[in-house]
Design a protein around this motif. Structure first.
Motif, mmCIF file in Angstrom:
data_model
loop_
_atom_site.group_PDB
_atom_site.id
_atom_site.type_symbol
_atom_site.label_atom_id
_atom_site.label_comp_id
_atom_site.label_asym_id
_atom_site.label_seq_id
_atom_site.Cartn_x
_atom_site.Cartn_y
_atom_site.Cartn_z
ATOM 1 N N TYR A 47 0.836 -1.204 0.000
ATOM 2 C CA TYR A 47 0.000 0.000 0.000
ATOM 3 C C TYR A 47 0.868 1.250 0.000
ATOM 4 N N LEU A 48 0.375 2.309 -0.631
ATOM 5 C CA LEU A 48 0.965 3.639 -0.454
ATOM 6 C C LEU A 48 0.085 4.371 0.557
ATOM 7 N N LEU A 49 0.719 5.180 1.404
ATOM 8 C CA LEU A 49 -0.022 5.941 2.416
ATOM 9 C C LEU A 49 -0.174 7.405 1.980
ATOM 10 N N ASN A 50 -1.268 7.999 2.394
ATOM 11 C CA ASN A 50 -1.477 9.410 2.087
ATOM 12 C C ASN A 50 -0.616 10.296 2.994
ATOM 13 N N ASP A 51 -0.272 11.461 2.516
ATOM 14 C CA ASP A 51 0.345 12.493 3.366
ATOM 15 C C ASP A 51 -0.013 13.831 2.742
ATOM 16 N N ASP A 52 0.334 14.916 3.436
ATOM 17 C CA ASP A 52 -0.085 16.246 2.958
ATOM 18 C C ASP A 52 0.939 16.909 2.042
ATOM 19 N N TYR A 53 2.099 16.305 1.857
ATOM 20 C CA TYR A 53 3.195 17.007 1.182
ATOM 21 C C TYR A 53 3.602 16.437 -0.176
ATOM 22 N N THR A 54 3.437 15.118 -0.353
ATOM 23 C CA THR A 54 3.851 14.524 -1.635
ATOM 24 C C THR A 54 2.899 14.999 -2.734
ATOM 25 N N SER A 55 3.458 15.378 -3.877
ATOM 26 C CA SER A 55 2.588 15.887 -4.951
ATOM 27 C C SER A 55 1.842 14.735 -5.621
ATOM 28 N N MET A 56 0.672 15.065 -6.113
ATOM 29 C CA MET A 56 -0.149 14.063 -6.803
ATOM 30 C C MET A 56 0.581 13.494 -8.015
ATOM 31 N N GLU A 57 1.253 14.362 -8.777
ATOM 32 C CA GLU A 57 1.970 13.898 -9.972
ATOM 33 C C GLU A 57 3.091 12.924 -9.613
ATOM 34 N N PHE A 58 3.762 13.171 -8.453
ATOM 35 C CA PHE A 58 4.843 12.267 -8.055
ATOM 36 C C PHE A 58 4.289 10.879 -7.700
ATOM 37 N N VAL A 59 3.144 10.856 -7.028
ATOM 38 C CA VAL A 59 2.530 9.556 -6.668
ATOM 39 C C VAL A 59 2.148 8.803 -7.951
ATOM 40 N N ILE A 60 1.610 9.539 -8.917
ATOM 41 C CA ILE A 60 1.256 8.912 -10.204
ATOM 42 C C ILE A 60 2.512 8.336 -10.865
ATOM 43 N N VAL B 139 -5.819 5.228 -8.521
ATOM 44 C CA VAL B 139 -5.257 4.720 -7.254
ATOM 45 C C VAL B 139 -4.793 5.901 -6.397
ATOM 46 N N MET B 140 -4.137 6.885 -7.046
ATOM 47 C CA MET B 140 -3.648 8.054 -6.297
ATOM 48 C C MET B 140 -4.813 8.798 -5.632
ATOM 49 N N LEU B 141 -5.900 9.005 -6.387
ATOM 50 C CA LEU B 141 -7.054 9.730 -5.836
ATOM 51 C C LEU B 141 -7.717 8.941 -4.709
ATOM 52 N N ASP B 142 -7.731 7.625 -4.847
ATOM 53 C CA ASP B 142 -8.259 6.736 -3.812
ATOM 54 C C ASP B 142 -7.471 6.900 -2.508
ATOM 55 N N ILE B 143 -6.140 6.933 -2.637
ATOM 56 C CA ILE B 143 -5.269 7.100 -1.461
ATOM 57 C C ILE B 143 -5.514 8.480 -0.844
ATOM 58 N N HIS B 144 -5.586 9.490 -1.703
ATOM 59 C CA HIS B 144 -5.791 10.874 -1.262
ATOM 60 C C HIS B 144 -7.083 10.979 -0.434
ATOM 61 N N LYS B 145 -8.113 10.215 -0.821
ATOM 62 C CA LYS B 145 -9.413 10.297 -0.123
ATOM 63 C C LYS B 145 -9.498 9.342 1.059
ATOM 64 N N PRO C 87 7.868 12.913 1.581
ATOM 65 C CA PRO C 87 7.802 11.965 2.706
ATOM 66 C C PRO C 87 6.979 10.707 2.412
ATOM 67 N N LEU C 88 6.674 10.445 1.154
ATOM 68 C CA LEU C 88 5.805 9.314 0.760
ATOM 69 C C LEU C 88 6.268 7.995 1.391
ATOM 70 N N LYS C 89 5.309 7.255 1.963
ATOM 71 C CA LYS C 89 5.620 5.969 2.594
ATOM 72 C C LYS C 89 4.800 4.837 1.979
#
Ligand code: TYC
Length: 99
Positions: A24-37, A54-60, A91-93
């Motif tokens: 799983y990827l975890l959400n955080d407030d600092y990693t950019s959406m484009e980087f997660v993609i 998947v990114m939007l799912d994690i974000h929500k 800080p993406l985990k």
């Protein structure tokens, strides 16, 4: 002569399936959406549309499933995520759970 059922039974006893792990990827407030993609495309081999979903799912929902792997591959994916995130100052985990 073993019957078909005997052979199936023998196979059931003999085949040892490796344990599988969900990454799983975890959400955080600092990693950019484009980087997660980008991570989902380059490390988890998603196409752009799936990666975006998947990114939007994690974000929500705070965490999202990226894939299911054997222990060694799951561990490697997590190391790759953390290394690439660190290199880019995010800080993406990622975490794994036995299925
Ligand atoms: N929440 C982040 C933002 O608003 C985006 C994000 C999505 C971060 C998924 C991490 O695993 C993640 N920029």
């Amino acid at each position: 002569m073993p019957t078909h059922t005997d052979i199936e039974l023998l196979n059931e006893v003999k085949i040892k399936h490796p344990k599988k792990y969900k990454v799983y990827l975890l959400n955080d407030d600092y990693t950019s959406m484009e980087f997660v993609i980008e991570i989902l495309i380059t490390i988890f081999y998603k196409n752009y549309e799936d990666a975006q979903n998947v990114m939007l799912d994690i974000h929500k929902k705070e965490k999202g499933l990226c894939g299911v792997y054997t222990h060694e591959i799951a561990e490697t994916k997590i190391i790759q995520v953390h290394q690439k995130a660190k290199d880019n100052g995010f800080p993406l985990k990622a975490v794994m759970e036995q299925e």
